[in-house]
Design a protein around this motif. Structure first.
Motif, PDB file in Angstrom:
ATOM      1  N   PRO A   1       0.719  -1.244   0.037  1.00 26.35           N
ATOM      2  CA  PRO A   1       0.067  -0.238  -0.027  1.00 26.35           C
ATOM      3  C   PRO A   1       0.885   1.328   0.040  1.00 26.35           C
ATOM      4  CG  PRO A   1      -0.933  -1.511   1.486  1.00 26.35           C
ATOM      5  CD  PRO A   1       0.268  -2.217   1.252  1.00 26.35           C
ATOM      6  N   GLN A   2       2.167   1.110   0.621  1.00 25.15           N
ATOM      7  CA  GLN A   2       2.893   2.611   0.714  1.00 25.15           C
ATOM      8  C   GLN A   2       3.585   2.809  -0.467  1.00 25.15           C
ATOM      9  OE1 GLN A   2       2.387   4.286   3.418  1.00 25.15           O
ATOM     10  NE2 GLN A   2       1.570   2.845   5.018  1.00 25.15           N
ATOM     11  N   LEU A   3       3.542   1.762  -1.435  1.00 23.77           N
ATOM     12  CA  LEU A   3       4.426   2.069  -2.703  1.00 23.77           C
ATOM     13  C   LEU A   3       3.891   3.241  -3.470  1.00 23.77           C
ATOM     14  CD1 LEU A   3       6.732   0.910  -4.417  1.00 23.77           C
ATOM     15  CD2 LEU A   3       5.124  -0.678  -5.394  1.00 23.77           C
ATOM     16  N   PHE A   4       2.560   3.282  -3.754  1.00 27.94           N
ATOM     17  CA  PHE A   4       1.822   4.306  -4.194  1.00 27.94           C
ATOM     18  C   PHE A   4       2.034   5.723  -3.687  1.00 27.94           C
ATOM     19  CE2 PHE A   4      -0.238   0.827  -5.915  1.00 27.94           C
ATOM     20  CZ  PHE A   4      -0.526   0.945  -7.568  1.00 27.94           C
ATOM     21  N   SER A   5       2.122   5.865  -2.557  1.00 30.14           N
ATOM     22  CA  SER A   5       2.384   7.212  -1.836  1.00 30.14           C
ATOM     23  C   SER A   5       3.940   7.626  -1.799  1.00 30.14           C
ATOM     24  CB  SER A   5       1.698   7.393  -0.551  1.00 30.14           C
ATOM     25  OG  SER A   5       2.251   6.201   0.247  1.00 30.14           O
ATOM     26  N   GLU A   6       4.739   6.415  -1.438  1.00 43.07           N
ATOM     27  CA  GLU A   6       6.107   6.906  -1.405  1.00 43.07           C
ATOM     28  C   GLU A   6       7.029   6.729  -2.644  1.00 43.07           C
ATOM     29  OE1 GLU A   6       7.427   4.018   1.419  1.00 43.07           O
ATOM     30  OE2 GLU A   6       6.176   4.832   3.182  1.00 43.07           O
ATOM     31  N   GLN A   7       6.503   6.113  -3.484  1.00 46.66           N
ATOM     32  CA  GLN A   7       7.302   5.869  -5.007  1.00 46.66           C
ATOM     33  C   GLN A   7       6.373   5.815  -6.269  1.00 46.66           C
ATOM     34  OE1 GLN A   7      10.825   3.459  -4.788  1.00 46.66           O
ATOM     35  NE2 GLN A   7      10.223   2.740  -2.712  1.00 46.66           N
ATOM     36  N   GLY A   8       5.443   6.723  -6.135  1.00 51.29           N
ATOM     37  CA  GLY A   8       4.481   6.826  -7.249  1.00 51.29           C
ATOM     38  C   GLY A   8       5.078   6.818  -8.532  1.00 51.29           C
ATOM     39  N   ARG A   9       6.267   7.815  -8.569  1.00 52.82           N
ATOM     40  CA  ARG A   9       6.918   7.795 -10.097  1.00 52.82           C
ATOM     41  C   ARG A   9       7.323   6.533 -10.457  1.00 52.82           C
ATOM     42  NH1 ARG A   9      11.920  11.846 -11.089  1.00 52.82           N
ATOM     43  NH2 ARG A   9      12.621  11.094 -12.868  1.00 52.82           N
ATOM     44  N   LEU A  10       7.770   5.479  -9.673  1.00 58.40           N
ATOM     45  CA  LEU A  10       8.271   4.360  -9.908  1.00 58.40           C
ATOM     46  C   LEU A  10       7.311   3.343 -10.521  1.00 58.40           C
ATOM     47  CD1 LEU A  10      10.616   2.008  -9.864  1.00 58.40           C
ATOM     48  CD2 LEU A  10      10.116   1.315  -7.567  1.00 58.40           C
ATOM     49  N   VAL A  11       5.903   3.455  -9.764  1.00 57.53           N
ATOM     50  CA  VAL A  11       5.047   2.727 -10.137  1.00 57.53           C
ATOM     51  C   VAL A  11       4.445   2.942 -11.352  1.00 57.53           C
ATOM     52  CG1 VAL A  11       2.588   2.193  -9.643  1.00 57.53           C
ATOM     53  CG2 VAL A  11       4.016   2.548  -7.768  1.00 57.53           C
ATOM     54  N   TYR A  12       4.382   4.261 -11.756  1.00 59.04           N
ATOM     55  CA  TYR A  12       4.090   4.426 -13.257  1.00 59.04           C
ATOM     56  C   TYR A  12       5.096   4.321 -14.346  1.00 59.04           C
ATOM     57  CZ  TYR A  12       0.030   6.704 -11.140  1.00 59.04           C
ATOM     58  OH  TYR A  12      -1.178   6.863 -10.185  1.00 59.04           O
ATOM     59  N   ALA A  13       6.202   4.267 -13.832  1.00 58.79           N
ATOM     60  CA  ALA A  13       7.323   3.947 -14.706  1.00 58.79           C
ATOM     61  C   ALA A  13       7.186   2.352 -15.203  1.00 58.79           C
ATOM     62  CB  ALA A  13       8.717   4.064 -14.200  1.00 58.79           C
ATOM     63  N   ILE A  14       6.813   1.424 -13.940  1.00 58.57           N
ATOM     64  CA  ILE A  14       6.558   0.072 -14.416  1.00 58.57           C
ATOM     65  C   ILE A  14       5.220  -0.169 -15.303  1.00 58.57           C
ATOM     66  CG2 ILE A  14       5.736  -1.770 -13.098  1.00 58.57           C
ATOM     67  CD1 ILE A  14       7.613  -0.953 -10.583  1.00 58.57           C
ATOM     68  N   PHE A  15       4.217   0.760 -14.992  1.00 59.03           N
ATOM     69  CA  PHE A  15       3.158   0.912 -15.648  1.00 59.03           C
ATOM     70  C   PHE A  15       3.603   1.021 -17.235  1.00 59.03           C
ATOM     71  CE2 PHE A  15      -0.320   2.024 -12.341  1.00 59.03           C
ATOM     72  CZ  PHE A  15      -0.241   0.740 -11.995  1.00 59.03           C
ATOM     73  N   GLY A  16       4.478   2.197 -17.473  1.00 61.50           N
ATOM     74  CA  GLY A  16       4.925   2.232 -18.701  1.00 61.50           C
ATOM     75  C   GLY A  16       5.691   1.230 -19.198  1.00 61.50           C
ATOM     76  N   ALA A  17       6.489   0.579 -18.514  1.00 64.33           N
ATOM     77  CA  ALA A  17       7.513  -0.654 -19.028  1.00 64.33           C
ATOM     78  C   ALA A  17       6.337  -1.610 -19.398  1.00 64.33           C
ATOM     79  CB  ALA A  17       8.357  -1.070 -18.053  1.00 64.33           C
ATOM     80  N   MET A  18       5.266  -1.956 -18.711  1.00 65.85           N
ATOM     81  CA  MET A  18       4.296  -2.694 -19.328  1.00 65.85           C
ATOM     82  C   MET A  18       3.472  -2.498 -20.447  1.00 65.85           C
ATOM     83  SD  MET A  18       2.349  -3.814 -15.549  1.00 65.85           S
ATOM     84  CE  MET A  18       1.736  -5.323 -16.070  1.00 65.85           C
ATOM     85  N   LEU A  19       3.485  -1.277 -20.672  1.00 63.60           N
ATOM     86  CA  LEU A  19       2.812  -0.769 -22.018  1.00 63.60           C
ATOM     87  C   LEU A  19       3.727  -1.068 -23.099  1.00 63.60           C
ATOM     88  CD1 LEU A  19       0.619   0.676 -23.695  1.00 63.60           C
ATOM     89  CD2 LEU A  19       1.705   2.930 -22.942  1.00 63.60           C
ATOM     90  N   ILE A  20       5.027  -0.718 -22.777  1.00 65.86           N
ATOM     91  CA  ILE A  20       6.160  -1.120 -23.882  1.00 65.86           C
ATOM     92  C   ILE A  20       6.170  -2.569 -24.346  1.00 65.86           C
ATOM     93  CG2 ILE A  20       8.790  -1.145 -24.276  1.00 65.86           C
ATOM     94  CD1 ILE A  20       8.739   1.569 -22.620  1.00 65.86           C
ATOM     95  N   GLY A  21       6.007  -3.385 -23.075  1.00 65.40           N
ATOM     96  CA  GLY A  21       6.033  -5.020 -23.268  1.00 65.40           C
ATOM     97  C   GLY A  21       4.936  -5.257 -24.057  1.00 65.40           C
ATOM     98  N   THR A  22       3.685  -4.729 -23.962  1.00 61.42           N
ATOM     99  CA  THR A  22       2.653  -5.094 -25.018  1.00 61.42           C
ATOM    100  C   THR A  22       2.808  -4.746 -26.148  1.00 61.42           C
ATOM    101  OG1 THR A  22       1.199  -4.707 -22.942  1.00 61.42           O
ATOM    102  CG2 THR A  22       0.154  -4.748 -25.003  1.00 61.42           C
TER     103      THR A  22
END
Length: 494
Positions: free
Chosen positions: A347-368
């Protein structure tokens, strides 16, 4: 919004594009080879990501996971031999299509369905994970411990053939996760005076040993005739062998239905992509009616299976990112990679490292996107890959396993690797769930931490437990599921 833009900018770099693209290609190749699979590729790749940045490392592993959803269908369609377990149902209609001269059409159907299911599942992840994390962040240690307990029960009940053996495997995983230094007292525990164990057991040694080498030992010892494989069907260029736009419109309702099934299944720990594939196929067959050609080469059979098992890839990140609980073994291995890079999902990942979470979302988009583009050109390459006999592939895999663990860790970890390979072999031989063991090992530290914090907060007062209705609800759910799944298994065994 700033975190979203910065995260996407972090993801869309040249090095990330190259690593994620390489991951997709590796996943496709490993999954296309019968008896190997993308899961083994992820296991081997984890130690090689040690020196990469967190976004690049996670993106590389996600790329392998996504590529593996497509590659497994190739040998299922061309050889009637699934490259991975989740592609088993693809053989039901994919191989008959190949025998009817529609091999290329079946492969294109699998490609379109797999990418569509994966993309829509990613979209659900992007929309659901953050709100779920907001709810989860309000939970205390007792609630988190009870959620992990439910996850253990669900995985133990659904990932193997015996509830009791599943719980034993989970307990063994948690026990081995305690090896090392006590996080509160800094005292030594379960290390038997061995200095290399003071830092705990390496997740890479445990994962590669149990998952990759354990499976290779099983194949080498119990199935020594792995060199005999059926010849794959050749790809033709006839008019009936082409995948057209009207074919996509024909299978689109099936893709949407199976994507919904796969997304729900992926968000539940323990079920995994194989269950999603069979449920998607059964649902499509039931919707098609008794006059359909399912089982004889119906294009919707291939679409249903591939959309369902690919939709699991995105949705199993929902419990991983929002609760810190992996949905299946692949997510558990990626969770291990998070830990290696000093990241704690939850749960703390989104509040503490939101930039990293959205970078992972971007990586998933690239993978697709890579999966979409590469799949257009790699089908004919896979026909050559699946001709390689296992006696050639497996020694190369063993070499990669040992090299990877020595490079990322030390020589002592190589000995651990052999020990856990033996453990993985005997777990398969005795029908103990290695999936439950791995998830128990990965979640063990979080479970211990939350239990110990709960004990301190309770200070010996039972009223503390009664004042936490959410935690009580999860504990009652764990007891109910243990009774219910155990009863169903006992009745099924009679």
């Amino acid at each position: 919004m700033q975190d979203i833009l910065l995260g996407l900018a972090d993801a869309f770099t040249l090095s990330n594009l190259l690593y994620i693209g390489a991951g997709v290609l590796i996943g496709q190749i490993f999954a296309a080879a019968p008896g190997v699979g993308a899961l083994m590729a992820i296991t081997i790749a984890v130690p090689f990501t040690f020196y990469l940045s967190p976004v690049t490392a996670i993106g590389f592993l996600v790329g392998i996971n996504k590529g593996g959803t497509l590659g497994g269908a190739v040998s299922a369609i061309l050889m009637n031999t699934p490259g991975s377990a989740e592609a088993t149902a693809t053989t039901f209609d994919g191989y008959p299509m190949a025998r009817n001269g529609q091999a290329l059409k079946a492969l294109r159907t699998a490609h379109a369905s797999s990418v569509s299911g994966d993309a829509m599942s990613d979209l659900v992840l992007f929309l659901v994970a953050a709100p779920l994390a907001v709810l989860a962040v309000k939970m205390g240690p007792l609630e988190m411990a009870s959620v992990v307990l439910v996850a253990f029960v669900v995985v133990a009940g659904l990932a193997g053939h015996s509830m009791i053996k599943g719980l034993i495997a989970a307990a063994l995983g948690v026990l081995l996760s305690l090896v090392g230094t006590d996080p509160e007292t800094a005292g030594e525990r379960l290390s038997f005076g061995i200095p290399e164990l003071m830092g705990g057991l390496s997740i890479s040694a445990v994962g590669i040993g149990v998952l990759a080498l354990g499976e290779i030992f099983r194949q080498a010892i119990l199935h020594g005739d792995t060199g005999s494989q059926p010849e794959p069907t050749e790809l033709g260029e006839s008019n009936t062998n082409r995948f057209r736009w009207r074919d996509f419109r024909h299978i689109l309702p099936t893709i949407l239905r199976s994507t919904g099934i796969g997304t729900v299944i992926g968000a539940i720990p323990g079920l995994g992509s194989t269950a999603a594939a069979f449920l998607g196929y059964a649902s499509a067959k039931r919707a098609a009616g008794p006059d359909s050609q399912f089982g004889k080469g119906d294009i919707r059979g291939v679409a249903a299976t591939e959309a369902a098992n690919s939709a699991v890839v995105g949705s199993n990140f929902i419990p991983l990112l929002s609760l810190g609980i992996p949905g299946n073994v692949a997510a558990a291995l990626i969770l291990g990679a998070f830990v290696i890079h000093g990241i704690t999902p939850g749960p703390q990942l989104f509040s503490e490292q939101g930039r990293l979470v959205y970078a992972i979302f971007g990586a998933m988009l690239i993978g697709t996107l890579c999966n979409l583009v590469f799949g257009l050109f790699t089908m004919r390459l896979f026909v050559k890959v699946i001709r390689l006999p296992l006696p050639i592939i497996l020694p190369c895999v063993v070499l990669l396993c040992v090299t990877g663990i020595i490079v990322s860790s030390n020589l002592f970890s190589a000995w651990l690797l052999i020990g856990f390979a033996a453990l993985g072999f005997f777990m398969r031989l005795l029908d103990f769930s290695f999936v439950t063991f791995i998830i128990g090992f990965v979640l063990g530290p979080a479970f211990e931490l939350n239990v110990r914090q709960s004990v301190l907060l309770a200070d010996g007062q039972i009223g503390y437990l009664l004042d936490r209705p959410v935690a009580c609800g999860f504990m009652l759910m764990a007891l109910f599921l243990t009774w219910r799944i155990g009863l169903r298994r006992r009745n099924a065994g009679r």
